[in-house]
Design a protein around this motif. Structure first.
Motif, short mmCIF file in Angstrom:
data_model
loop_
_atom_site.label_atom_id
_atom_site.label_comp_id
_atom_site.label_asym_id
_atom_site.label_seq_id
_atom_site.Cartn_x
_atom_site.Cartn_y
_atom_site.Cartn_z
N ASP A 11 6.12 0.24 3.23
CA ASP A 11 4.17 0.19 2.71
C ASP A 11 4.74 -0.92 1.95
OD1 ASP A 11 1.89 0.33 3.09
OD2 ASP A 11 1.78 1.58 1.73
N HIS A 13 2.33 -4.74 0.72
CA HIS A 13 1.03 -5.65 0.91
C HIS A 13 0.92 -6.40 0.36
CE1 HIS A 13 -1.05 -1.25 1.64
NE2 HIS A 13 -0.19 -1.39 1.38
N HIS A 187 -3.47 3.99 7.71
CA HIS A 187 -3.28 3.59 5.75
C HIS A 187 -4.53 4.05 4.80
CE1 HIS A 187 -2.92 1.80 1.49
NE2 HIS A 187 -1.16 1.27 2.19
N GLU A 241 -0.13 6.15 2.47
CA GLU A 241 -0.45 6.61 1.08
C GLU A 241 -1.59 7.06 1.37
OE1 GLU A 241 -1.46 1.89 -0.19
OE2 GLU A 241 -2.48 3.48 -1.56
N ASP A 314 4.49 0.15 -2.09
CA ASP A 314 3.24 0.69 -2.35
C ASP A 314 2.63 -1.39 -2.83
OD1 ASP A 314 0.31 0.73 -0.55
OD2 ASP A 314 0.32 2.34 -2.84
N HIS A 317 0.06 -2.96 -5.19
CA HIS A 317 -0.87 -1.71 -5.61
C HIS A 317 0.50 -0.16 -6.95
CE1 HIS A 317 -3.00 -1.74 -1.38
NE2 HIS A 317 -3.02 -2.47 -2.91
ZN ZN Z 1 -0.52 1.45 0.56
#
Ligand code: ZN
Length: 355
Positions: A11, A13, A187, A241, A314, A317
């Motif tokens: 994951d 982004h 997600h 997530e 992630d 984030h």
């Molecule tokens: Zn994510």
């Protein structure tokens, strides 16, 4: 390297730097529409640029959006962990649009943009196919269009859309995903057709983020009860997530009512926990457990499986600080599964490039 292994990040982004970046990838009609109508950025609702969780402070560039620059992503998300492969999940608010045709046009542009600007430039990168969930027909068209490119390894949906994901009108998406060997990644995030809580609209992102887990639970119940896993036995669903420590108590409740009401859903012929063990996986971040390894092991013991978790950062984030992406003290076997083996097991297309 993490624990001596090159992990697979499930994951990551990358951010669209601005809508102008997508314009070269849009058909003429849609490019003119976006420019003439002044369609603004679509990704500022769920992840407003200045919100602390949108980007870790040390991952924020001096200007622009975090995650928008390939070199920075390579330095901050891939190099520090020795990542061998990473799956790009581009969250750009395509799911928010009310026009199905416009959503499909944005999805096409986004998928072509990620292939050209990211996948072509770093052999470690893979991506999810962003589809317009507003229309299963158009979503399937986009899956068919992208699936020939084996660097697309998953179909991406948001956890909160117009209708529950188990409903039959979504099934063509699952059929296409299963046929192409693509898991469906769900997600965190919303198309904001409904309040993000079952009891009304909250005022703050704090509430919104915390309530995502309830949406994941609702969708898991919907997918199981409506019979998606019975109809598509080879389909893998990845919750991204979602957190995962809520699983045992939630599945206990689901199993209890399923056993009592099994005559209304005869196609659910196995316990919900067994279905989850076979068909559902969970990304690691945000890690919703205390910092001791025993809690994680206990959850996995309750679930009767240590094949559920997929490594994820992630990025960008803000879910952890420094390089502390994995809890300390997990057994070596489990770490190997989380970092490499379960991702390879979950995403068949990743195995093709690792001969
Ligand atoms: Zn994510």
């Amino acid at each position: 390297m993490l624990n001596g292994l090159a992990p697979i990040d499930c994951d990551l982004h990358p951010a669209v730097p601005g809508v102008e970046a997508l314009l070269p990838y849009m058909e003429d009609h849609w490019r003119e529409t976006v420019v003439q109508r002044g369609v603004h950025e679509l990704d500022s609702i769920s992840y407003p640029n200045n919100a602390p969780l949108t980007a870790r402070p040390d991952w924020r560039p001096e200007t622009g959006k975090a995650g928008a620059d390939l070199a920075q992503v390579q330095d901050q998300a891939l190099a520090p962990f020795g990542t061998q492969l990473a799956i790009c999940n581009c969250l750009y608010g395509v799911q928010l649009l009310f026009s199905e045709d416009m959503a499909a046009a944005y999805a096409r542009a986004l998928n072509d943009w990620i292939a050209a600007e990211w996948l072509d430039k770093d052999p470690r990168l893979r991506a999810s196919i962003v589809v317009p969930p507003q229309s299963a027909e158009l979503a399937v068209e986009e899956i068919e269009r992208c699936a020939a490119d084996r660097r697309f390894v998953q179909v991406l949906l948001l956890v909160m859309g117009e209708t529950m994901l188990g409903r039959r009108h979504h099934w063509p998406i699952y059929e296409a995903a299963q046929r192409h060997g693509l898991p469906v990644g769900i997600h965190a995030g919303s198309g904001y057709r409904h309040p993000v809580t079952p009891v009304g609209w909250p005022s703050y992102y704090t509430e919104d983020y915390a309530m995502q887990a309830v949406a994941f639970q609702s969708q898991l119940a919907s997918l199981i009860a409506e019979g998606v896993f019975a109809k598509f036995p080879d389909l893998k669903v990845v919750l991204l997530e979602s957190g995962f420590t809520w699983l045992p108590p939630f599945l206990w409740r689901l199993r209890k009512y399923w056993r009592g009401l099994t005559m209304e859903v005869p196609w659910v012929d196995r316990s919900p926990a067994e279905i989850v063990r076979d068909s559902v996986r969970f990304s690691l971040q945000p890690f919703d457990a205390p910092d001791d390894p025993d809690t994680v092991l206990q959850v996995l013991e309750h679930m009767g499986s240590d094949d559920l978790l997929l490594f994820s950062t992630d990025y960008p984030h803000w879910q952890f600080d420094g390089d502390r992406v994995l809890p300390d003290g997990l057994p070596e076997d489990l770490v190997r599964k989380i970092l490499v083996e379960t991702p390879l097991e979950t995403y068949p297309r990743l195995r093709e490039t690792l001969s």
